[in-house]
Design a protein around this motif. Structure first.
Motif: not given
Length: 246
Positions: A9-11, A79-81, A84-87, A109-112
């Motif tokens: 999860v991207g927070l 799983f929190l990041c 964005d979890a991919g950046v 799950v993308p985030g800003v």
């Protein structure tokens, strides 16, 4: 829904208002919130009944292994990041460690990310082609970072610098500016944003020459313009070129 699931999860910056609906739904669905303590603290009060698991900095792989084993036991893990979890997040390490673990489903799950949320604070610095470069040399040799900075400067990209400084890395931003100044004008417009989307958010515009002496920390994101970037009513704007269309 597969019960053996991990949501990466991207927070975003951390405020609930800046999380996506998909991220909030994943947090609601999870049995366990897992992550770096700072990230878990951002959301745990909203989900007081959920189990939490944290590990400190530099124990990222241990955290990944725990998430995988917990999901295999039948619990749904968020799983929190930040961002964005991919950046510069944990999507890569977790997917690598989970290779071949067919019993666990992983959903990213993308985030800003800070490049976007910080740009919004400053104005519109990323309207044209840009590069995102981390100045942390914990995992990337500094020689590689130098090469990437030079290539970005020679291509006249706008830049976003992640991890520009910390208690131990006090000179990395100055060194990066010196490299960029080999090809960029000292008057190039730059900006920084600290604590993006959180209490105490602060920002400023300055030149590349002035940026050399700025003391950034791990909560700061730095923006460096291209040759056309300008200040408009106190905002950092990189023109796309629409005004030149005939």
């Amino acid at each position: 829904m597969n019960e053996k699931r991990i949501y990466l999860v991207g927070l975003g910056p951390g405020e609930v208002s800046q999380m996506t609906g998909q991220a909030l739904a994943a947090l609601e669905d999870a049995d366990v919130l897992c992550g770096y303590p700072v990230y878990v603290d951002l959301v745990k009060d909203r989900f007081p009944d959920k189990q939490t698991y944290t590990t400190p900095m530099r124990q990222e792989l241990e955290r990944c292994r725990w998430a995988i084993e917990t999901a295999r036991s039948g619990k749904t893990v968020a799983f929190l990041c930040s961002g964005d979890a991919g950046v510069y997040g944990m999507a890569g390490p977790l997917l690598q460690l989970a290779e071949g673990v067919e019993a666990v489903e992983i959903e990213v799950v993308p985030g800003v990310t800070a490049a976007l949320s910080g740009a919004a604070v400053l104005g519109a610095p990323l309207m044209h082609d840009f590069c995102v470069i981390s100045l942390s040399d914990l995992l990337t040799p500094w020689e590689t970072i130098e090469k990437r900075l030079r290539c970005a400067a020679q291509g006249d990209f706008s830049l976003v610098l992640y991890n520009p400084g910390s208690k131990k890395r006090t000179e990395h931003l100055r060194r990066a500016c010196d490299i960029l100044l080999e090809d960029k004008d000292p008057a190039t417009l730059c900006g920084w944003v600290r604590n993006i989307g959180r209490e105490g958010t602060d920002h400023a515009l300055l030149t590349l020459e002035q940026l050399r002496d700025f003391r950034a920390d791990m909560f700061t994101t730095v923006f460096i313009g291209n040759r056309t970037t300008k200040a408009i009513d106190g905002r950092m704007v990189t023109p796309r070129g629409y005004e030149n269309k005939t």
